[in-house]
Design a protein around this motif. Sequence first.
Motif, PDB file in Angstrom:
ATOM      1  N   PRO A  25      44.974  63.455   9.942  1.00 34.32           N
ATOM      2  CA  PRO A  25      44.637  64.532   8.997  1.00 34.32           C
ATOM      3  C   PRO A  25      45.859  65.315   8.519  1.00 34.32           C
ATOM      4  CG  PRO A  25      43.239  64.639  10.947  1.00 34.32           C
ATOM      5  CD  PRO A  25      44.229  63.560  11.205  1.00 34.32           C
ATOM      6  N   LYS A  26      46.838  65.500   9.417  1.00 35.78           N
ATOM      7  CA  LYS A  26      48.048  66.237   9.015  1.00 35.78           C
ATOM      8  C   LYS A  26      48.754  65.496   7.869  1.00 35.78           C
ATOM      9  CE  LYS A  26      51.346  66.156  11.965  1.00 35.78           C
ATOM     10  NZ  LYS A  26      52.245  66.166  13.029  1.00 35.78           N
ATOM     11  N   VAL A  27      48.839  64.190   8.005  1.00 38.28           N
ATOM     12  CA  VAL A  27      49.488  63.378   6.968  1.00 38.28           C
ATOM     13  C   VAL A  27      48.681  63.448   5.672  1.00 38.28           C
ATOM     14  CG1 VAL A  27      50.166  61.012   6.353  1.00 38.28           C
ATOM     15  CG2 VAL A  27      50.561  61.863   8.687  1.00 38.28           C
ATOM     16  N   GLN A  28      47.373  63.366   5.800  1.00 36.28           N
ATOM     17  CA  GLN A  28      46.538  63.395   4.589  1.00 36.28           C
ATOM     18  C   GLN A  28      46.686  64.726   3.840  1.00 36.28           C
ATOM     19  OE1 GLN A  28      42.562  62.392   5.842  1.00 36.28           O
ATOM     20  NE2 GLN A  28      43.174  60.331   6.481  1.00 36.28           N
ATOM     21  N   HIS A  29      46.732  65.826   4.590  1.00 32.57           N
ATOM     22  CA  HIS A  29      46.913  67.138   3.933  1.00 32.57           C
ATOM     23  C   HIS A  29      48.292  67.216   3.270  1.00 32.57           C
ATOM     24  CE1 HIS A  29      43.342  69.490   4.939  1.00 32.57           C
ATOM     25  NE2 HIS A  29      43.291  68.759   6.042  1.00 32.57           N
ATOM     26  N   ALA A  30      49.310  66.732   3.961  1.00 30.13           N
ATOM     27  CA  ALA A  30      50.667  66.809   3.408  1.00 30.13           C
ATOM     28  C   ALA A  30      50.805  65.940   2.153  1.00 30.13           C
ATOM     29  CB  ALA A  30      51.685  66.382   4.461  1.00 30.13           C
ATOM     30  N   ILE A  31      50.118  64.810   2.150  1.00 26.05           N
ATOM     31  CA  ILE A  31      50.179  63.945   0.964  1.00 26.05           C
ATOM     32  C   ILE A  31      49.534  64.646  -0.235  1.00 26.05           C
ATOM     33  CG2 ILE A  31      49.304  61.765  -0.007  1.00 26.05           C
ATOM     34  CD1 ILE A  31      49.844  60.567   2.835  1.00 26.05           C
ATOM     35  N   LYS A  32      48.476  65.397   0.024  1.00 22.93           N
ATOM     36  CA  LYS A  32      47.866  66.187  -1.064  1.00 22.93           C
ATOM     37  C   LYS A  32      48.873  67.201  -1.597  1.00 22.93           C
ATOM     38  CE  LYS A  32      43.021  65.999  -0.030  1.00 22.93           C
ATOM     39  NZ  LYS A  32      41.928  66.679   0.631  1.00 22.93           N
ATOM     40  N   VAL A  33      49.543  67.882  -0.673  1.00 26.55           N
ATOM     41  CA  VAL A  33      50.527  68.890  -1.107  1.00 26.55           C
ATOM     42  C   VAL A  33      51.619  68.199  -1.926  1.00 26.55           C
ATOM     43  CG1 VAL A  33      52.264  70.562  -0.325  1.00 26.55           C
ATOM     44  CG2 VAL A  33      50.028  70.460   0.809  1.00 26.55           C
ATOM     45  N   GLN A  34      52.052  67.036  -1.471  1.00 22.30           N
ATOM     46  CA  GLN A  34      53.075  66.311  -2.240  1.00 22.30           C
ATOM     47  C   GLN A  34      52.579  66.013  -3.657  1.00 22.30           C
ATOM     48  OE1 GLN A  34      55.426  62.155  -2.659  1.00 22.30           O
ATOM     49  NE2 GLN A  34      54.951  62.681  -0.546  1.00 22.30           N
ATOM     50  N   SER A  35      51.324  65.633  -3.756  1.00 25.26           N
ATOM     51  CA  SER A  35      50.759  65.324  -5.066  1.00 25.26           C
ATOM     52  C   SER A  35      50.756  66.568  -5.973  1.00 25.26           C
ATOM     53  CB  SER A  35      49.354  64.753  -4.852  1.00 25.26           C
ATOM     54  OG  SER A  35      48.629  64.778  -6.031  1.00 25.26           O
ATOM     55  N   TYR A  36      50.434  67.741  -5.409  1.00 27.24           N
ATOM     56  CA  TYR A  36      50.467  68.972  -6.220  1.00 27.24           C
ATOM     57  C   TYR A  36      51.904  69.290  -6.643  1.00 27.24           C
ATOM     58  CZ  TYR A  36      45.894  69.492  -4.051  1.00 27.24           C
ATOM     59  OH  TYR A  36      44.623  69.269  -3.610  1.00 27.24           O
ATOM     60  N   ILE A  37      52.843  69.109  -5.735  1.00 27.60           N
ATOM     61  CA  ILE A  37      54.245  69.396  -6.082  1.00 27.60           C
ATOM     62  C   ILE A  37      54.687  68.498  -7.236  1.00 27.60           C
ATOM     63  CG2 ILE A  37      56.642  69.209  -5.237  1.00 27.60           C
ATOM     64  CD1 ILE A  37      55.615  70.197  -2.509  1.00 27.60           C
ATOM     65  N   ARG A  38      54.354  67.216  -7.149  1.00 27.04           N
ATOM     66  CA  ARG A  38      54.721  66.295  -8.240  1.00 27.04           C
ATOM     67  C   ARG A  38      54.134  66.771  -9.568  1.00 27.04           C
ATOM     68  NH1 ARG A  38      55.972  60.706  -7.123  1.00 27.04           N
ATOM     69  NH2 ARG A  38      56.502  60.454  -4.936  1.00 27.04           N
ATOM     70  N   SER A  39      52.915  67.215  -9.517  1.00 25.31           N
ATOM     71  CA  SER A  39      52.254  67.638 -10.731  1.00 25.31           C
ATOM     72  C   SER A  39      52.868  68.935 -11.275  1.00 25.31           C
ATOM     73  CB  SER A  39      50.769  67.791 -10.383  1.00 25.31           C
ATOM     74  OG  SER A  39      50.087  68.359 -11.407  1.00 25.31           O
ATOM     75  N   TYR A  40      53.124  69.911 -10.421  1.00 23.81           N
ATOM     76  CA  TYR A  40      53.583  71.215 -10.908  1.00 23.81           C
ATOM     77  C   TYR A  40      55.043  71.179 -11.388  1.00 23.81           C
ATOM     78  CZ  TYR A  40      49.251  72.656  -8.652  1.00 23.81           C
ATOM     79  OH  TYR A  40      47.942  72.761  -8.270  1.00 23.81           O
ATOM     80  N   VAL A  41      55.895  70.440 -10.688  1.00 23.78           N
ATOM     81  CA  VAL A  41      57.292  70.388 -11.179  1.00 23.78           C
ATOM     82  C   VAL A  41      57.341  69.696 -12.540  1.00 23.78           C
ATOM     83  CG1 VAL A  41      58.540  70.555  -8.975  1.00 23.78           C
ATOM     84  CG2 VAL A  41      57.917  68.327  -9.809  1.00 23.78           C
ATOM     85  N   THR A  42      56.520  68.669 -12.718  1.00 24.42           N
ATOM     86  CA  THR A  42      56.564  67.982 -14.011  1.00 24.42           C
ATOM     87  C   THR A  42      55.915  68.831 -15.107  1.00 24.42           C
ATOM     88  OG1 THR A  42      54.640  66.663 -13.384  1.00 24.42           O
ATOM     89  CG2 THR A  42      56.758  65.639 -13.070  1.00 24.42           C
ATOM     90  N   ASP A  43      54.833  69.538 -14.778  1.00 23.49           N
ATOM     91  CA  ASP A  43      54.241  70.487 -15.755  1.00 23.49           C
ATOM     92  C   ASP A  43      55.309  71.481 -16.210  1.00 23.49           C
ATOM     93  OD1 ASP A  43      51.744  69.448 -15.398  1.00 23.49           O
ATOM     94  OD2 ASP A  43      50.918  71.189 -14.328  1.00 23.49           O
ATOM     95  N   PHE A  44      56.008  72.029 -15.217  1.00 23.66           N
ATOM     96  CA  PHE A  44      57.011  73.053 -15.516  1.00 23.66           C
ATOM     97  C   PHE A  44      58.096  72.486 -16.438  1.00 23.66           C
ATOM     98  CE2 PHE A  44      61.206  74.723 -14.816  1.00 23.66           C
ATOM     99  CZ  PHE A  44      61.019  76.075 -15.058  1.00 23.66           C
TER     100      PHE A  44
END
Length: 319
Positions: A25-44
């Motif tokens: 579960p820790k890995v699954q949560h962190a992968i979600k966070v990674q996905s948000y980071i990818r999305s927000y840096v590119t949006d920015f």
Amino acid sequence: METLNQNDDYVKSEIERSMRHLADPKVQHAIKVQSYIRSYVTDFLREAGYTEIAPIIISPLTDPLNHPVYDPKIHAYGGDMWITQSMIFHKQIAVQELKKIFIMSPNVRLETEEKAGTGRHLYEFTQIDIEALEKSREEMMSLAEDMIIYTISRIKKEHSEELKYFHRTLPDYQKPFPVITFREAEEKYGKGFETKLSKDSTSPVWVIDIPLKEREFYDREYPDRPGILRDMDLIWPEGFEEASSGGEREYELSQILDRIHKKGQTEEQFKWFIELAREGIKLTTGFGIGIERFTRFVCGVAKIEDVTTFPKVPGRISL
Ligand code: ASN
């Protein structure tokens, strides 16, 4: 020596390890966070007028790096090509026409085995690599600060449940981030200061004016301070260490040749770049931020393996 990837028991145990890893579960949560980071840096970056270009995987030209790694060379079509260690030269070339670019760039750096336990090294990772034409170091530092503040604040606002899972509280970092020169940092914390500086900081902190002996040949020297470069590293606080490296780039042919010689490298190795510089290129400036390290920092986890799906830990052949 037996080749590890041909040993059935090794393959079986690695597959089992991968399956356990993905089910954590820790890995699954962190992968979600990674996905948000990818999305927000590119949006920015899109909002800031930057164009995303596709990553380069293989080329006769790649970053030489300033630390020893195994050679990722491939022989094909009667010549040598390298798997991308960073897209530094491709950035510098593409941005001459495209003005402001970024790449979600997978890099392979075959780090030596002793990097296995640092919690910060993977031999395959992704960096968000950014470059702009005729911008100063200070302008790009300001862009990086805005990007980090934007990304972290969106995660805090839109995904507080993920931060709660990791028991992570992140402050609202303020711009400009503190700045320290390489020399001041060495005087205050001693040689190899990065860990101490990071542990001592409560905000991301810039290290600037890094000397040539600590860097690759391509960052730009101060015209009036030989050996000192117009470059910058960003250090995460709380002991998470390096976030980013970047700088203004050398663009005059005579300077580029001088620097290649000073670093003890050969013109042959960089002939594709030298040829381009001979045609004439303009000043560019940029930086790259490791996505897995960014995720590790946001989640506050010790091991970088835990923030990605198929971690490549130095020394191990893994799926
Ligand atoms: N991306 C870095 C830069 O822009 C270079 C690197 O990754 N070595 O300076």
